[in-house]
Scaffold this motif. Structure first.
Motif, PDB file in Angstrom:
ATOM      1  N   PHE A  79      32.556  27.309  37.678  1.00 49.62           N
ATOM      2  CA  PHE A  79      31.734  26.635  38.688  1.00 49.62           C
ATOM      3  C   PHE A  79      30.270  26.656  38.271  1.00 49.62           C
ATOM      4  CE2 PHE A  79      28.955  27.092  42.391  1.00 49.62           C
ATOM      5  CZ  PHE A  79      29.305  26.004  43.175  1.00 49.62           C
ATOM      6  N   LEU A  80      29.802  27.809  37.812  1.00 51.86           N
ATOM      7  CA  LEU A  80      28.412  27.935  37.368  1.00 51.86           C
ATOM      8  C   LEU A  80      28.134  27.027  36.178  1.00 51.86           C
ATOM      9  CD1 LEU A  80      25.645  29.316  37.445  1.00 51.86           C
ATOM     10  CD2 LEU A  80      26.647  31.235  36.157  1.00 51.86           C
ATOM     11  N   PRO A  83      41.336  35.766  37.996  1.00 48.18           N
ATOM     12  CA  PRO A  83      41.109  36.934  37.137  1.00 48.18           C
ATOM     13  C   PRO A  83      39.707  36.936  36.549  1.00 48.18           C
ATOM     14  CG  PRO A  83      43.225  35.905  36.640  1.00 48.18           C
ATOM     15  CD  PRO A  83      42.504  34.962  37.551  1.00 48.18           C
ATOM     16  N   ASP A  84      39.016  38.073  36.699  1.00 46.90           N
ATOM     17  CA  ASP A  84      37.665  38.243  36.140  1.00 46.90           C
ATOM     18  C   ASP A  84      36.698  37.160  36.620  1.00 46.90           C
ATOM     19  OD1 ASP A  84      38.453  40.515  34.656  1.00 46.90           O
ATOM     20  OD2 ASP A  84      39.270  39.207  33.095  1.00 46.90           O
ATOM     21  N   PHE A  85      36.990  36.580  37.780  1.00 46.40           N
ATOM     22  CA  PHE A  85      36.127  35.550  38.380  1.00 46.40           C
ATOM     23  C   PHE A  85      35.930  34.347  37.453  1.00 46.40           C
ATOM     24  CE2 PHE A  85      34.940  39.667  40.165  1.00 46.40           C
ATOM     25  CZ  PHE A  85      35.156  39.422  41.513  1.00 46.40           C
ATOM     26  N   LEU A 120      28.211  32.600  46.781  1.00 47.06           N
ATOM     27  CA  LEU A 120      29.161  32.298  47.851  1.00 47.06           C
ATOM     28  C   LEU A 120      30.530  31.924  47.301  1.00 47.06           C
ATOM     29  CD1 LEU A 120      26.765  30.297  50.182  1.00 47.06           C
ATOM     30  CD2 LEU A 120      27.813  32.508  50.689  1.00 47.06           C
ATOM     31  N   PHE A 121      30.543  31.216  46.179  1.00 39.10           N
ATOM     32  CA  PHE A 121      31.816  30.885  45.522  1.00 39.10           C
ATOM     33  C   PHE A 121      32.504  32.173  45.062  1.00 39.10           C
ATOM     34  CE2 PHE A 121      34.781  29.510  42.359  1.00 39.10           C
ATOM     35  CZ  PHE A 121      35.118  28.200  42.678  1.00 39.10           C
ATOM     36  N   MET A 122      31.728  33.077  44.521  1.00 38.51           N
ATOM     37  CA  MET A 122      32.272  34.301  43.953  1.00 38.51           C
ATOM     38  C   MET A 122      32.961  35.180  44.989  1.00 38.51           C
ATOM     39  SD  MET A 122      30.189  37.191  41.786  1.00 38.51           S
ATOM     40  CE  MET A 122      31.039  38.475  40.871  1.00 38.51           C
ATOM     41  N   ILE A 123      32.384  35.280  46.186  1.00 37.38           N
ATOM     42  CA  ILE A 123      32.969  36.178  47.180  1.00 37.38           C
ATOM     43  C   ILE A 123      34.279  35.632  47.751  1.00 37.38           C
ATOM     44  CG2 ILE A 123      30.744  37.189  47.801  1.00 37.38           C
ATOM     45  CD1 ILE A 123      30.673  35.469  50.275  1.00 37.38           C
ATOM     46  N   GLN A 124      34.613  34.368  47.408  1.00 38.34           N
ATOM     47  CA  GLN A 124      35.891  33.795  47.818  1.00 38.34           C
ATOM     48  C   GLN A 124      36.856  33.629  46.645  1.00 38.34           C
ATOM     49  OE1 GLN A 124      35.244  30.460  50.867  1.00 38.34           O
ATOM     50  NE2 GLN A 124      33.271  30.546  49.821  1.00 38.34           N
ATOM     51  N   ASP A 125      36.385  33.983  45.446  1.00 37.96           N
ATOM     52  CA  ASP A 125      37.148  33.747  44.218  1.00 37.96           C
ATOM     53  C   ASP A 125      38.193  34.841  44.002  1.00 37.96           C
ATOM     54  OD1 ASP A 125      38.063  32.978  41.748  1.00 37.96           O
ATOM     55  OD2 ASP A 125      36.156  33.286  40.702  1.00 37.96           O
TER      56      ASP A 125
END
Length: 263
Positions: A221-222, A213-215, A205-210
């Motif tokens: 966060f992980l 650059p390059d997440f 869920l964090f990723m789809i809002q990030d």
């Protein structure tokens, strides 16, 4: 522990996802064998055709989403009759489920290969390192459809889709822990899987809002969440008390998520 969602959209989405997490551990601990049955798609012609249609439909997702339109175009690409739509009881979401399962199998192949490549007598990687690598790799595999992954998440939590989606998620989490070297059959079997299930979904869920650059912010966060797992302390005892029976697993996921988020 209350499972009511707050006004925060991310929390609401996470709440809906894990509401059905109880199916993850419904059958209790099992000993996964090292031998994986590989689908050949040659056993039944109907399944062969269905698989090929779903593969053909994937290339239309970026333009049409996980929709019946994408399915129709996949069927058309195959030179088949639109009557083939009757094979897909769940509609376009079956494309998302197919893709999700394909990526899960790809990750399992990668983890199995890493295990086979390990030198005899060599030490396995630290658990935290392995978990981060597995979660990061699995999330990166879905990048070709990153722009449509939020849509996929919203579709797989529909009641009619939940049983199949939950089962696939269960296998993913079980595979990660198996190749991490976990063979526990006690309370730890449940707590570890609940923990990583919560961690995986929150990172997703964090990723789809990030937009970094390059997440980079997603992987940071992980890292923070994995570090916090070593400091759960009394919360782990609280979690074990919640797991008096399998029906409490959903509540356990919320306890873990609350602790990770500092709520």
């Amino acid at each position: 522990v209350s499972t009511q969602s707050t006004g925060d959209p991310t929390t609401q989405c996470f709440s809906r996802v894990v509401q059905n997490y109880s199916s993850l551990c419904r059958n209790g601990p099992n000993q996964k064998t090292m031998v994986r049955t590989v689908q050949t798609h040659n056993s039944e012609k109907g399944e062969d055709v269905k698989y090929d249609i779903l593969e053909a439909s994937l290339k239309h997702v970026n333009n049409h989403g996980w929709s019946e339109t994408a399915l129709k175009l996949g069927i058309k690409d195959m030179g088949l009759s639109e009557a083939c739509l009757s094979m897909f009881n769940l509609g376009g979401v079956e494309i998302a489920l197919h893709y999700d399962k394909t990526l899960n199998e790809e990750l399992e192949d990668m983890m199995a290969q890493q295990q086979d490549d390990r030198l005899p007598g060599s030490e396995p990687p630290p658990i935290a390192h392995f978990l981060k690598d597995a979660i990061k790799t699995r999330l990166e595999l879905q990048l070709p459809y990153y722009d449509h992954w939020a849509e996929a998440l919203s579709l797989v939590i529909e009641p009619k889709v939940v049983p199949r989606a939950s089962n696939q998620f269960a296998h993913l989490i079980d595979d990660i822990w198996f190749y991490a070297g976990d063979k526990s059959t006690d309370i730890n079997w449940y707590t570890r899987r609940a923990t990583i299930a919560a961690l995986y979904r929150m990172t997703e869920l964090f990723m789809i809002q990030d937009e970094s650059p390059d997440f980079a912010e997603t992987w940071a966060f992980l890292d923070r969440r994995l570090a916090e797992l070593d400091n759960m302390g009394e919360n782990r005892l609280e979690l074990e008390k919640e797991l008096n029976n399998v029906g409490d697993i959903t509540k356990a996921v919320f306890i873990i998520a609350r602790n990770m988020l500092g709520r």
